[in-house]
Design a protein around this motif. Structure first.
Motif, PDB file in Angstrom:
ATOM      1  N   THR A   1       0.617  -1.383   0.076  1.00  0.00           N
ATOM      2  CA  THR A   1       0.318  -0.057   0.134  1.00  0.00           C
ATOM      3  C   THR A   1       0.794   1.558   0.068  1.00  0.00           C
ATOM      4  O   THR A   1       0.926   2.454  -0.945  1.00  0.00           O
TER       5      THR A   1
ATOM      6  N   ARG B   1       1.276  -8.845  -2.214  1.00  0.00           N
ATOM      7  CA  ARG B   1      -0.210  -8.399  -0.962  1.00  0.00           C
ATOM      8  C   ARG B   1       0.229  -8.603   0.554  1.00  0.00           C
ATOM      9  O   ARG B   1       0.980  -9.180   1.264  1.00  0.00           O
TER      10      ARG B   1
ATOM     11  N   TRP C   1      -3.541  -8.286   5.504  1.00  0.00           N
ATOM     12  CA  TRP C   1      -4.973  -8.274   5.389  1.00  0.00           C
ATOM     13  C   TRP C   1      -5.717  -8.556   4.418  1.00  0.00           C
ATOM     14  O   TRP C   1      -6.723  -8.255   3.876  1.00  0.00           O
ATOM     15  N   HIS C   2      -5.091  -8.638   3.068  1.00  0.00           N
ATOM     16  CA  HIS C   2      -5.849  -8.977   1.998  1.00  0.00           C
ATOM     17  C   HIS C   2      -6.810  -9.984   1.879  1.00  0.00           C
ATOM     18  O   HIS C   2      -7.052 -10.483   0.759  1.00  0.00           O
TER      19      HIS C   2
ATOM     20  N   TYR D   1      -8.296 -11.189   3.680  1.00  0.00           N
ATOM     21  CA  TYR D   1      -9.767 -10.569   4.554  1.00  0.00           C
ATOM     22  C   TYR D   1     -10.737 -10.141   3.614  1.00  0.00           C
ATOM     23  O   TYR D   1     -10.308  -8.852   3.207  1.00  0.00           O
TER      24      TYR D   1
ATOM     25  N   LEU E   1     -12.701  -6.336   3.689  1.00  0.00           N
ATOM     26  CA  LEU E   1     -12.571  -4.643   4.059  1.00  0.00           C
ATOM     27  C   LEU E   1     -12.167  -3.048   4.051  1.00  0.00           C
ATOM     28  O   LEU E   1     -11.821  -3.212   2.649  1.00  0.00           O
TER      29      LEU E   1
ATOM     30  N   SER F   1      -8.930  -0.929   4.151  1.00  0.00           N
ATOM     31  CA  SER F   1      -7.989  -1.723   4.154  1.00  0.00           C
ATOM     32  C   SER F   1      -6.357  -0.743   3.604  1.00  0.00           C
ATOM     33  O   SER F   1      -5.340  -1.313   3.975  1.00  0.00           O
TER      34      SER F   1
ATOM     35  N   VAL G   1      -9.212  -9.016  12.529  1.00  0.00           N
ATOM     36  CA  VAL G   1      -8.712  -8.016  11.470  1.00  0.00           C
ATOM     37  C   VAL G   1      -7.755  -6.999  12.615  1.00  0.00           C
ATOM     38  O   VAL G   1      -6.315  -6.611  12.911  1.00  0.00           O
TER      39      VAL G   1
ATOM     40  N   ARG H   1      -4.361  -5.812  13.988  1.00  0.00           N
ATOM     41  CA  ARG H   1      -4.128  -4.663  13.927  1.00  0.00           C
ATOM     42  C   ARG H   1      -2.701  -4.349  14.919  1.00  0.00           C
ATOM     43  O   ARG H   1      -1.741  -3.266  14.431  1.00  0.00           O
TER      44      ARG H   1
END
Length: 290
Positions: free
Chosen positions: A8, A86, A89-90, A92, A95, A98, A150, A154
């Motif tokens: 990201t 990836r 978190w991908h 899941y 979201l 994200s 999730v 985090r």
């Protein structure tokens, strides 16, 4: 170029670099799109970090922008390859946050102002589940379980012994007074909050009602900064249907000034711990009125 980071952050920084190169050549995004025979929205998505950039895209754009430094081009292409990876978190699906999770995962520091609820990184499982359960539209039991998993994942960022997140949190008194999940959940949450505030990399301050009107009345916000580019901060504004990310230096500076003002108005960290302890005691042997 920046050190390795998650996809990201990589996409957003690569997009910013491509935008800088385009503007340095005095080209409009429509002109670039026409020369590449692609749609203008694609160029915008690439520059805004909303989609992964392929090494071929980088090569073609560098040709248009007349970039001749091969080492620089290679570094951009490597960033492009990493942007397609990836994050944890991908897997899941569904979201809505994200993009923010990707930034938070790579951030070196986070300044958060929370006017109504305890920030997700500082929530207990019971408190988090109660908050998630009130999402609109109402989530299914499976969705609640996934979102809770999730959120707790985090929190690894603040427990990471190698690079713990430097976290500052200014909480409005409302976040401590609002009964989420019942008195027992609130007492446990505030005790947990106080324990975390004793950690050297976590600072919690309470903004009491007595502070009156202040710049944070417009709503919650967070400022994220990164180790390999501390000057490239990102402001996150959480909204009901979609989040907003501000990256213009003038916008980031404005929110940093707002945060400094909130910290100055808030109780000191020591006084805040005393305040939290006192508030936690009010949830002993109390019941929520019907």
């Amino acid at each position: 170029m920046a050190a390795k980071s998650n996809p990201t952050v990589r996409r957003r920084r690569l997009g910013a670099e491509l935008r800088r190169l385009r503007m340095a050549r005095g080209l409009k995004s429509t002109e670039v799109a026409e020369r590449l025979m692609v749609s203008q929205p694609k160029i915008s998505h690439l520059e805004n970090g909303n989609r992964a950039v392929s090494p071929r895209d980088v090569r073609d754009l560098c040709a248009i922008y007349e970039v001749t430094d091969q080492q620089f081009i290679d570094s951009l292409m490597e960033m492009a390859r990493e942007s397609g990876q990836r994050g944890w978190w991908h897997p899941y699906a569904g979201l809505s946050d994200s993009a923010y999770i990707g930034l938070e995962t790579d951030a070196a520091s986070l300044h958060a102002y929370a006017p109504t609820v305890i920030p997700g990184l500082l929530q207990t499982p019971a408190y988090a589940q109660a908050v998630i359960g009130e999402t609109i539209p109402p989530p299914t039991a499976e969705q609640v379980a996934t979102r809770l998993k999730v959120r707790l994942r985090r929190q690894h960022r603040i427990y990471d012994p190698a690079r713990p997140l430097r976290l500052w949190a200014v909480l409005d008194e409302s976040a401590l007074r609002r009964v989420v999940g019942g008195p027992d959940v609130m007492r446990e949450q505030l005790e947990h909050l106080n324990a975390l505030s004793a950690e050297p990399h976590i600072t919690v301050q309470v903004l009491p009602y007595g502070a009156g009107a202040h710049p944070g009345l417009s709503g919650q916000f967070a400022v994220l900064r990164f180790a390999d580019g501390p000057e490239q901060g990102v402001v996150h504004l959480e909204r009901f249907t979609s989040d907003l990310f501000l990256e213009k230096p003038s916008d980031v500076l404005r929110y940093c000034m707002m945060y400094d003002d909130l910290q100055a108005r808030a109780l000191t960290p020591d006084s805040s711990r005393d305040f939290i302890v006192g508030t936690a005691r009010t949830y002993i042997d109390t019941t929520v009125p019907h």
